[in-house]
Design a protein around this motif. Structure first.
Motif, PDB file in Angstrom:
ATOM      1  N   ALA A   1       0.841  -1.202   0.000  1.00  0.00           N
ATOM      2  CA  ALA A   1       0.000   0.000   0.000  1.00  0.00           C
ATOM      3  C   ALA A   1       0.873   1.248   0.000  1.00  0.00           C
ATOM      4  O   ALA A   1       1.967   1.261   0.579  1.00  0.00           O
ATOM      5  N   PRO A   2       0.434   2.319  -0.646  1.00  0.00           N
ATOM      6  CA  PRO A   2       1.234   3.557  -0.693  1.00  0.00           C
ATOM      7  C   PRO A   2       1.383   4.183   0.681  1.00  0.00           C
ATOM      8  O   PRO A   2       0.543   4.006   1.565  1.00  0.00           O
ATOM      9  N   ARG A   3       2.445   4.915   0.849  1.00  0.00           N
ATOM     10  CA  ARG A   3       2.694   5.621   2.089  1.00  0.00           C
ATOM     11  C   ARG A   3       2.070   7.023   2.034  1.00  0.00           C
ATOM     12  O   ARG A   3       1.797   7.569   0.976  1.00  0.00           O
ATOM     13  N   VAL A   4       1.881   7.591   3.219  1.00  0.00           N
ATOM     14  CA  VAL A   4       1.269   8.919   3.317  1.00  0.00           C
ATOM     15  C   VAL A   4       2.086   9.949   2.553  1.00  0.00           C
ATOM     16  O   VAL A   4       1.534  10.793   1.836  1.00  0.00           O
ATOM     17  N   ALA A   5       3.411   9.898   2.685  1.00  0.00           N
ATOM     18  CA  ALA A   5       4.264  10.899   2.036  1.00  0.00           C
ATOM     19  C   ALA A   5       4.061  10.908   0.531  1.00  0.00           C
ATOM     20  O   ALA A   5       3.994  11.977  -0.095  1.00  0.00           O
ATOM     21  N   LYS A   6       3.958   9.741  -0.070  1.00  0.00           N
ATOM     22  CA  LYS A   6       3.762   9.668  -1.518  1.00  0.00           C
ATOM     23  C   LYS A   6       2.385  10.206  -1.903  1.00  0.00           C
ATOM     24  O   LYS A   6       2.229  10.921  -2.902  1.00  0.00           O
TER      25      LYS A   6
ATOM     26  N   ASN B   1       0.176  13.785  -4.496  1.00  0.00           N
ATOM     27  CA  ASN B   1      -0.904  13.732  -5.477  1.00  0.00           C
ATOM     28  C   ASN B   1      -1.671  15.062  -5.492  1.00  0.00           C
ATOM     29  O   ASN B   1      -1.739  15.759  -4.479  1.00  0.00           O
ATOM     30  N   PRO B   2      -2.274  15.423  -6.605  1.00  0.00           N
ATOM     31  CA  PRO B   2      -2.956  16.729  -6.688  1.00  0.00           C
ATOM     32  C   PRO B   2      -4.279  16.801  -5.938  1.00  0.00           C
ATOM     33  O   PRO B   2      -4.769  17.895  -5.670  1.00  0.00           O
ATOM     34  N   HIS B   3      -4.876  15.650  -5.617  1.00  0.00           N
ATOM     35  CA  HIS B   3      -6.209  15.661  -5.023  1.00  0.00           C
ATOM     36  C   HIS B   3      -6.198  14.966  -3.656  1.00  0.00           C
ATOM     37  O   HIS B   3      -5.400  14.055  -3.407  1.00  0.00           O
ATOM     38  N   ASN B   4      -7.095  15.408  -2.785  1.00  0.00           N
ATOM     39  CA  ASN B   4      -7.354  14.719  -1.520  1.00  0.00           C
ATOM     40  C   ASN B   4      -8.800  14.960  -1.126  1.00  0.00           C
ATOM     41  O   ASN B   4      -9.514  15.742  -1.765  1.00  0.00           O
TER      42      ASN B   4
ATOM     43  N   VAL C   1       3.840   5.296   7.394  1.00  0.00           N
ATOM     44  CA  VAL C   1       2.429   4.942   7.579  1.00  0.00           C
ATOM     45  C   VAL C   1       1.794   4.646   6.225  1.00  0.00           C
ATOM     46  O   VAL C   1       1.909   5.431   5.275  1.00  0.00           O
ATOM     47  N   THR C   2       1.104   3.509   6.137  1.00  0.00           N
ATOM     48  CA  THR C   2       0.484   3.095   4.883  1.00  0.00           C
ATOM     49  C   THR C   2      -0.962   3.569   4.794  1.00  0.00           C
ATOM     50  O   THR C   2      -1.604   3.884   5.804  1.00  0.00           O
ATOM     51  N   LEU C   3      -1.458   3.580   3.571  1.00  0.00           N
ATOM     52  CA  LEU C   3      -2.845   3.971   3.289  1.00  0.00           C
ATOM     53  C   LEU C   3      -3.560   2.773   2.666  1.00  0.00           C
ATOM     54  O   LEU C   3      -3.821   2.739   1.470  1.00  0.00           O
TER      55      LEU C   3
ATOM     56  N   PRO D   1      -4.969   6.618  -2.696  1.00  0.00           N
ATOM     57  CA  PRO D   1      -5.041   6.883  -4.144  1.00  0.00           C
ATOM     58  C   PRO D   1      -6.309   6.357  -4.801  1.00  0.00           C
ATOM     59  O   PRO D   1      -6.830   6.980  -5.734  1.00  0.00           O
ATOM     60  N   ALA D   2      -6.826   5.233  -4.305  1.00  0.00           N
ATOM     61  CA  ALA D   2      -8.042   4.675  -4.901  1.00  0.00           C
ATOM     62  C   ALA D   2      -9.243   5.600  -4.722  1.00  0.00           C
ATOM     63  O   ALA D   2     -10.217   5.505  -5.481  1.00  0.00           O
ATOM     64  N   LEU D   3      -9.193   6.500  -3.751  1.00  0.00           N
ATOM     65  CA  LEU D   3     -10.316   7.395  -3.470  1.00  0.00           C
ATOM     66  C   LEU D   3     -10.058   8.832  -3.900  1.00  0.00           C
ATOM     67  O   LEU D   3     -10.925   9.691  -3.704  1.00  0.00           O
ATOM     68  N   THR D   4      -8.888   9.112  -4.433  1.00  0.00           N
ATOM     69  CA  THR D   4      -8.528  10.515  -4.732  1.00  0.00           C
ATOM     70  C   THR D   4      -8.084  10.696  -6.181  1.00  0.00           C
ATOM     71  O   THR D   4      -7.291  11.592  -6.479  1.00  0.00           O
ATOM     72  N   ARG D   5      -8.586   9.851  -7.062  1.00  0.00           N
ATOM     73  CA  ARG D   5      -8.170   9.970  -8.466  1.00  0.00           C
ATOM     74  C   ARG D   5      -8.750  11.223  -9.123  1.00  0.00           C
ATOM     75  O   ARG D   5      -8.203  11.735 -10.085  1.00  0.00           O
TER      76      ARG D   5
END
Length: 350
Positions: free
Chosen positions: A5-10, A14-17, A234-236, A276-280
């Motif tokens: 799973a991606p980390r918080v820092a990565k 991303n452009p969206h949250n 920390v993972t997401l 990332p799956a929720l912020t595309r």
């Protein structure tokens, strides 16, 4: 996979949250929750309270504090103390001052059963304004206002701002002292607070609600901050979040439940905000109405219940949400957004 799973820092790159959308959803959840207590003065009949031990509004406040801890810790470390202080002051104070005056002078003046001249001469009116703005007192009543309601106080949500302000101050002190550069110290403090919550459940499980809140909100705020400090680790993971939520079910019958709930909540809202799956795509609201909805939802519901006391919680909810959104929009465009613009001008001037 969970371990991939991606980390918080990565995710922060991303452009969206979903932070703005989550804050608005949580503010609406508070209004939904309060529809029950405004109409009959009790929370025991609310489904979330019966199943989780906390009202929907309390869960929403928990989420607010987790997001706040994460974002203000990031704000201090990225921008420094001057920007931090101005941002916090201009985000909280103007909206609160405006809401207090609107409720006390406009809504109170329209709803009081006193003669209008007597209302404005009554020292309780000015004590209400002073107490709300200086100590975030939420149980203060206005003279002759909402006297027939189960709960008479007109600004029932401002009490959380006391804890929010203290947490902001804690970040400021820790940041100026250089302690935010020592994540292990923050993690140790989080562990100590978690242990205190568990010990309270073991020793005095039926203790005062205020003592529980004084541990709960700082713990969740700090947990959000720790997630940021350990953002490289920390993972997401949405599957892991689902497993963590399922693990709360058997813990509900143990002294570990509340501490686990607070930590899962703090991490969980960050996952939902950044995964990332929720912020595309961008789902951010065009205006940040969350603070206005939070401040004005309670007095609007109190006023509607005073005018239409036969309405039940569900019937009260929909008109109260509609009116609250209109007032929150006015608050954002006339007060809050200009205040945030002032911050940028002050920083440029300095």
């Amino acid at each position: 996979m969970i371990w991939r799973a991606p980390r918080v820092a990565k995710a922060l790159a991303n452009p969206h949250n979903n932070f703005g959308l989550l804050r608005l959803a949580m503010a609406v959840a508070v209004v939904i929750s309060h529809a029950f207590s405004v109409t009959d003065g009790r929370v025991e009949q609310e489904p979330w309270f019966a199943t989780t031990g906390f009202t929907l509004g309390e869960h929403a406040v928990n989420g607010f504090f987790a997001i706040s801890g994460f974002l203000v810790t990031m704000s201090f470390l990225r921008r420094g103390w001057r920007d931090y202080v101005l941002a916090r002051l201009l985000r909280i104070a103007p909206g609160l001052i405006a809401a207090t005056l609107v409720v006390a002078l406009l809504i109170g003046g329209l709803m009081t059963n006193l003669d209008l001249a007597a209302y404005f001469r009554d020292p309780r009116l000015w004590r209400f304004i002073s107490a709300t703005l200086t100590s975030f007192k939420s149980a203060a009543a206005l003279p002759g206002v909402f006297e027939g309601n189960p709960l008479q106080f007109p600004m029932g949500t401002v009490w959380t701002l006391k804890y929010e302000t203290l947490c902001y101050l804690g970040v400021l002190i820790a940041g100026v002292a250089g302690l935010l550069a020592k994540p292990r110290l923050a993690l140790a403090t989080l562990a100590a607070l978690t242990l205190a919550v568990v010990l309270r459940e073991v020793l005095i499980p039926d203790g005062p609600k205020g003592a529980e809140t004084a541990l709960r909100l700082p713990l969740i705020f700090l947990a959000g901050g720790v997630v940021y400090l350990y953002r490289e680790r920390v993972t997401l993971s949405l599957p892991l979040l689902a497993l963590a939520l399922l693990a709360l079910v058997p813990l509900a019958f143990t002294p570990l439940y509340k501490a686990a709930l607070y930590l899962v909540t703090a991490w969980g809202v960050i996952v939902i905000a950044l995964a990332p799956a929720l912020t595309r795509r961008s789902v951010e609201p065009p205006a940040d109405l969350s603070y206005g909805v939070y401040l004005y939802g309670w007095p609007v519901q109190q006023a509607l219940h005073a005018l239409f006391p036969a309405l039940g919680a569900v019937a009260l909810l929909w008109p109260s949400l509609a009116v609250t959104f209109v007032i929150a929009a006015l608050s954002w465009f006339l007060v809050e957004k200009p205040a945030l613009g002032l911050k940028r001008r002050l920083l440029r001037a300095s």
